[in-house]
Design an enzyme around this catalytic site. Structure first.
Site, PDB file in Angstrom:
ATOM      1  N   CYS A  17      13.506  10.563   6.828  1.00  0.00           N
ATOM      2  CA  CYS A  17      13.511  10.080   8.204  1.00  0.00           C
ATOM      3  C   CYS A  17      14.891  10.210   8.848  1.00  0.00           C
ATOM      4  O   CYS A  17      15.002  10.425  10.040  1.00  0.00           O
ATOM      5  CB  CYS A  17      13.016   8.643   8.268  1.00  0.00           C
ATOM      6  SG  CYS A  17      13.761   7.593   7.025  1.00  0.00           S
ATOM      7  N   GLU A  74      10.363   0.837  10.200  1.00  0.00           N
ATOM      8  CA  GLU A  74      11.332   1.887   9.863  1.00  0.00           C
ATOM      9  C   GLU A  74      10.635   3.198  10.177  1.00  0.00           C
ATOM     10  O   GLU A  74       9.756   3.623   9.414  1.00  0.00           O
ATOM     11  CB  GLU A  74      11.599   1.781   8.348  1.00  0.00           C
ATOM     12  CG  GLU A  74      12.862   2.401   7.878  1.00  0.00           C
ATOM     13  CD  GLU A  74      14.049   1.513   8.162  1.00  0.00           C
ATOM     14  OE1 GLU A  74      14.784   1.895   9.092  1.00  0.00           O
ATOM     15  OE2 GLU A  74      14.236   0.499   7.496  1.00  0.00           O
ATOM     16  N   LYS A  97       0.840  -1.205   0.000  1.00  0.00           N
ATOM     17  CA  LYS A  97       0.000   0.000   0.000  1.00  0.00           C
ATOM     18  C   LYS A  97       0.872   1.251   0.000  1.00  0.00           C
ATOM     19  O   LYS A  97       1.579   1.532   0.966  1.00  0.00           O
ATOM     20  CB  LYS A  97      -0.915   0.045   1.220  1.00  0.00           C
ATOM     21  CG  LYS A  97      -1.960   1.146   1.057  1.00  0.00           C
ATOM     22  CD  LYS A  97      -2.557   1.643   2.346  1.00  0.00           C
ATOM     23  CE  LYS A  97      -1.825   2.788   2.974  1.00  0.00           C
ATOM     24  NZ  LYS A  97      -1.908   4.082   2.271  1.00  0.00           N
ATOM     25  N   GLY A 155       7.210   4.711   8.138  1.00  0.00           N
ATOM     26  CA  GLY A 155       6.339   5.867   8.354  1.00  0.00           C
ATOM     27  C   GLY A 155       6.539   6.423   9.747  1.00  0.00           C
ATOM     28  O   GLY A 155       7.624   6.312  10.326  1.00  0.00           O
ATOM     29  N   SER A 156       5.471   6.988  10.291  1.00  0.00           N
ATOM     30  CA  SER A 156       5.600   7.675  11.571  1.00  0.00           C
ATOM     31  C   SER A 156       5.696   6.681  12.731  1.00  0.00           C
ATOM     32  O   SER A 156       5.178   5.558  12.655  1.00  0.00           O
ATOM     33  CB  SER A 156       4.399   8.594  11.776  1.00  0.00           C
ATOM     34  OG  SER A 156       3.215   7.822  11.796  1.00  0.00           O
ATOM     35  N   THR A 157       6.312   7.127  13.808  1.00  0.00           N
ATOM     36  CA  THR A 157       6.460   6.286  14.994  1.00  0.00           C
ATOM     37  C   THR A 157       5.093   5.968  15.588  1.00  0.00           C
ATOM     38  O   THR A 157       4.839   4.847  16.041  1.00  0.00           O
ATOM     39  CB  THR A 157       7.377   6.993  16.015  1.00  0.00           C
ATOM     40  OG1 THR A 157       8.692   7.066  15.436  1.00  0.00           O
ATOM     41  CG2 THR A 157       7.465   6.245  17.329  1.00  0.00           C
TER      42      THR A 157
HETATM   43  P1  TAP Z   1       2.045   7.722   8.483  1.00  0.00           P
HETATM   44  O1  TAP Z   1       0.694   8.104   8.919  1.00  0.00           O
HETATM   45  O2  TAP Z   1       2.855   6.881   9.378  1.00  0.00           O
HETATM   46  O3  TAP Z   1       1.909   7.038   7.047  1.00  0.00           O
HETATM   47  C1  TAP Z   1       2.742   6.027   6.522  1.00  0.00           C
HETATM   48  C2  TAP Z   1       1.909   5.000   5.790  1.00  0.00           C
HETATM   49  O4  TAP Z   1       1.069   4.274   6.709  1.00  0.00           O
HETATM   50  C3  TAP Z   1       0.962   5.582   4.771  1.00  0.00           C
HETATM   51  O5  TAP Z   1       0.842   4.699   3.681  1.00  0.00           O
HETATM   52  C4  TAP Z   1      -0.323   5.669   5.563  1.00  0.00           C
HETATM   53  O6  TAP Z   1      -1.461   5.790   4.762  1.00  0.00           O
HETATM   54  C5  TAP Z   1      -0.291   4.376   6.324  1.00  0.00           C
HETATM   55  N1  TAP Z   1      -1.118   4.345   7.519  1.00  0.00           N
HETATM   56  C6  TAP Z   1      -1.678   5.369   8.211  1.00  0.00           C
HETATM   57  N2  TAP Z   1      -2.332   4.919   9.279  1.00  0.00           N
HETATM   58  C7  TAP Z   1      -2.194   3.568   9.284  1.00  0.00           C
HETATM   59  C8  TAP Z   1      -2.632   2.533  10.159  1.00  0.00           C
HETATM   60  N3  TAP Z   1      -3.349   2.787  11.261  1.00  0.00           N
HETATM   61  N4  TAP Z   1      -2.296   1.242   9.880  1.00  0.00           N
HETATM   62  C9  TAP Z   1      -1.544   0.973   8.792  1.00  0.00           C
HETATM   63  N5  TAP Z   1      -1.120   1.910   7.934  1.00  0.00           N
HETATM   64  C10 TAP Z   1      -1.414   3.202   8.174  1.00  0.00           C
HETATM   65  O7  TAP Z   1       2.860   9.000   8.156  1.00  0.00           O
HETATM   66  P2  TAP Z   1       2.254  10.340   7.519  1.00  0.00           P
HETATM   67  O8  TAP Z   1       0.902  10.651   8.047  1.00  0.00           O
HETATM   68  O9  TAP Z   1       2.403  10.230   6.080  1.00  0.00           O
HETATM   69  O10 TAP Z   1       3.240  11.411   8.122  1.00  0.00           O
HETATM   70  C11 TAP Z   1       3.117  11.848   9.480  1.00  0.00           C
HETATM   71  C12 TAP Z   1       4.479  12.056  10.088  1.00  0.00           C
HETATM   72  O11 TAP Z   1       5.196  10.819  10.064  1.00  0.00           O
HETATM   73  C13 TAP Z   1       5.363  13.001   9.312  1.00  0.00           C
HETATM   74  O12 TAP Z   1       5.183  14.309   9.691  1.00  0.00           O
HETATM   75  C14 TAP Z   1       6.717  12.507   9.653  1.00  0.00           C
HETATM   76  O13 TAP Z   1       7.168  13.085  10.831  1.00  0.00           O
HETATM   77  C15 TAP Z   1       6.546  11.058   9.852  1.00  0.00           C
HETATM   78  N6  TAP Z   1       6.973  10.267   8.682  1.00  0.00           N
HETATM   79  C16 TAP Z   1       8.110   9.573   8.804  1.00  0.00           C
HETATM   80  C17 TAP Z   1       8.549   8.828   7.752  1.00  0.00           C
HETATM   81  C18 TAP Z   1       9.777   8.069   7.888  1.00  0.00           C
HETATM   82  S1  TAP Z   1      10.441   7.460   6.596  1.00  0.00           S
HETATM   83  N7  TAP Z   1      10.302   7.866   9.031  1.00  0.00           N
HETATM   84  C19 TAP Z   1       7.861   8.793   6.567  1.00  0.00           C
HETATM   85  C20 TAP Z   1       6.668   9.501   6.463  1.00  0.00           C
HETATM   86  C21 TAP Z   1       6.247  10.231   7.555  1.00  0.00           C
HETATM   87  P3  TAP Z   1      -1.937   7.263   4.345  1.00  0.00           P
HETATM   88  O14 TAP Z   1      -0.908   7.824   3.461  1.00  0.00           O
HETATM   89  O15 TAP Z   1      -3.209   7.063   3.671  1.00  0.00           O
HETATM   90  O16 TAP Z   1      -2.077   8.033   5.623  1.00  0.00           O
END
Ligand code: TAP
Length: 476
Positions: free
Chosen positions: A290, A256, A182, A234-236
């Site tokens: 990240c 990660e 996804k 993704g996010s912590t």
């Molecule tokens: P997340 O919400 O963690 O999104 C990452 C992925 O997980 C997306 O595909 C997301 O879908 C999906 N997702 C969301 N909620 C989920 C759940 N309950 N169960 C399974 N999958 C789920 O990150 P974000 O909202 O894009 O960004 C938020 C913050 O996370 C950023 O501000 C940043 O600080 C951090 N972030 C960190 C990283 C890395 S590489 N460390 C990468 C991205 C973001 P959707 O896209 O539809 O929400």
């Protein structure tokens, strides 16, 4: 000072984006069963690029079923046969790299120079690298005949859409697993183009399935009882929720997550080189990284000299059209992310840090944030503790190496760190003390498929890349 540049945009016409896309299940594109769709928007122009299907529970079921069915034959293929498909995919990615780079810059907002020179070459390199492992798994140090896990459910973020896909899919397939992936809601397109590449490569149906959707799709995939392995970047916060879902199910999990890396500059460092590394560390990909070097730790004695050089360099950065080859900083990926960056930057000011940004004119449509520096930052400030995931650098100072280590490690994260010094012995001493999965010395943000990547503490666990990256997809 307003930025002036002669736009030389990479032609959009190299990529043909369809008005709508379905889910990629069992080798075919199909609408979501309940017909739901969502729009994907270019963050630089706010233009709707396409409408994609929103996968629901029954689509997740269908994709996992297809992957399970395909697993039997795929896992039984000799490794040398799986390698052929992966090599073919790698070569097609190279052949289509211009198209994919433009697509990625349109959907994500990143500068074309980065998608063309960093993302795409690394994506191809990952497939080439893991293609090479497919027939050598018995020599990888995991026993003579390590077995694949089964169906891998993979959820990836929006910051490096195609590269994160490569990090997940290449090792999974090399080891004989099948995949349901996804992509993030704001960047679904390159994964759908990748689905087309799988067809072009003749990959057997069901080996790779792509489900576009939002967090609920990710949650349904992760919770699916017939998924054997979960890989998440993704996010912590979401990582913790996934760990709770997976706990006790026997599914293998790699996470990660976020970071708050220290980029540490000692007084003996070559300042100009360090400035380039600092700029690359925090402004590469708009800081949506990240492992970004988001905390600059500078030795007090060189603080003034370094900050002056850094501000001079920041004043030359061009913010604007991602398709312009002269652009250094592209668009922020979404309105939500922009709001988050703004609110954290405002908290920096409110808590007493000094904010500086070069004068720059930002485009009136799209989502933009100027490269920003905070000095006078204390360890208690939110901008020193929380992941901003944007082009914002927090500067702290130190006097001794021991103080640098203490401050660098004073974070719940532990993904990466950078050290700038002429002293080799200090590099080794620091690398040993820093609680970070990756430590760069006199460089930053260097990636290579042969090198394992991953975190300590709340940055997650498991390694991606290199021989270690195979372990996540094998029964060892
Ligand atoms: P997340 O919400 O963690 O999104 C990452 C992925 O997980 C997306 O595909 C997301 O879908 C999906 N997702 C969301 N909620 C989920 C759940 N309950 N169960 C399974 N999958 C789920 O990150 P974000 O909202 O894009 O960004 C938020 C913050 O996370 C950023 O501000 C940043 O600080 C951090 N972030 C960190 C990283 C890395 S590489 N460390 C990468 C991205 C973001 P959707 O896209 O539809 O929400």
């Amino acid at each position: 000072m307003a930025f002036e540049y002669a736009p030389a945009p990479e032609s959009r016409s190299v990529v043909d984006i369809a008005p709508s896309y379905g889910l990629f299940i069992d080798g075919e594109f199909r609408p979501a069963e309940d017909g739901k769709v969502f729009k994907t928007v270019s963050p630089s122009s706010e233009e709707v690029l396409s409408e994609v299907a929103q996968a629901g529970q029954s689509d997740v079921d269908a994709a996992v079923r297809a992957a399970r069915k395909a697993f039997e034959k795929w896992s039984a293929l000799p490794g040398s046969e799986r390698a052929k498909y992966l090599f073919r995919i790698a070569r097609i990615i190279q052949e289509r790299s211009r198209e994919l780079a433009v697509l990625e810059s349109l959907d994500n907002g990143k500068p074309i120079r980065e998608s063309r020179d960093a993302d795409l070459p690394l994506v191809a390199a990952h497939f080439f690298y893991y293609a090479g492992w497919a027939d050598k798994l018995g020599h990888a140090g995991f026993g003579a005949d390590p077995k694949p896990l089964g169906v891998a459910g993979q959820v990836i973020p929006w910051n490096f859409p195609l590269l994160m896909l490569a990090w997940k899919i290449a090792p999974a397939l090399a080891c004989g697993n099948t995949v349901v992936l996804k992509p993030a809601e704001t960047t679904p397109l390159s994964a759908l183009f990748f689905a087309d590449i799988c067809r072009q490569a003749g990959l057997p149906k069901g080996v790779v399935n792509i489900l576009t959707g939002d967090g609920s799709t990710g949650a349904a995939l992760v919770a699916h009882p017939d998924v054997n392995k979960v890989a998440f970047t993704g996010s912590t916060e979401v990582g913790k929720a996934i760990a709770r879902t997976v706990a006790g199910t026997g599914k293998k999990l790699t996470l990660e997550l976020g970071g708050k890396a220290a980029n540490i500059v000692f007084e003996d460092a070559p300042i100009d080189q360090a400035v380039e590394g600092i700029v690359n560390g925090i402004f590469f990909n708009q800081g949506h990284v990240c492992c970004a070097g988001s905390r600059l730790l500078v030795q007090e004695s060189v603080q003034d000299e370094l900050l002056e050089a850094l501000k001079r360099r920041m004043s030359t950065l061009r913010v604007g059209d991602p398709l312009d080859k002269n652009t250094d900083i592209g668009a922020i990926n979404s309105a939500e992310q922009l709001a988050r960056i703004k609110s954290l930057a405002d908290s920096g000011e409110a808590e007493g840090a000094q904010r500086w940004a070069p004068a720059c004119e930002l485009p009136s449509t799209g989502y933009w944030f100027a490269p920003t520096l905070f000095t006078g930052v204390s360890q208690a400030h939110r901008i020193a503790r929380e992941e901003i995931f944007g082009p914002v650098l927090s500067v702290l100072t130190f006097r001794t190496p021991a103080e640098a280590v203490e401050k660098a490690n004073n974070t719940p994260y532990g993904l990466s760190a950078g050290i700038w010094t002429e002293k080799g012995s200090r590099i080794l001493w620091m690398a040993d003390k820093l609680r970070a999965g990756v430590v760069w010395a006199n460089t930053f943000n260097k990636f290579d498929p042969t090198s394992p990547f991953g975190g300590y503490k709340e940055s997650g666990f498991g390694r991606e890349g290199g021989r270690h990256g195979l372990e996540a997809y094998l029964n060892v």
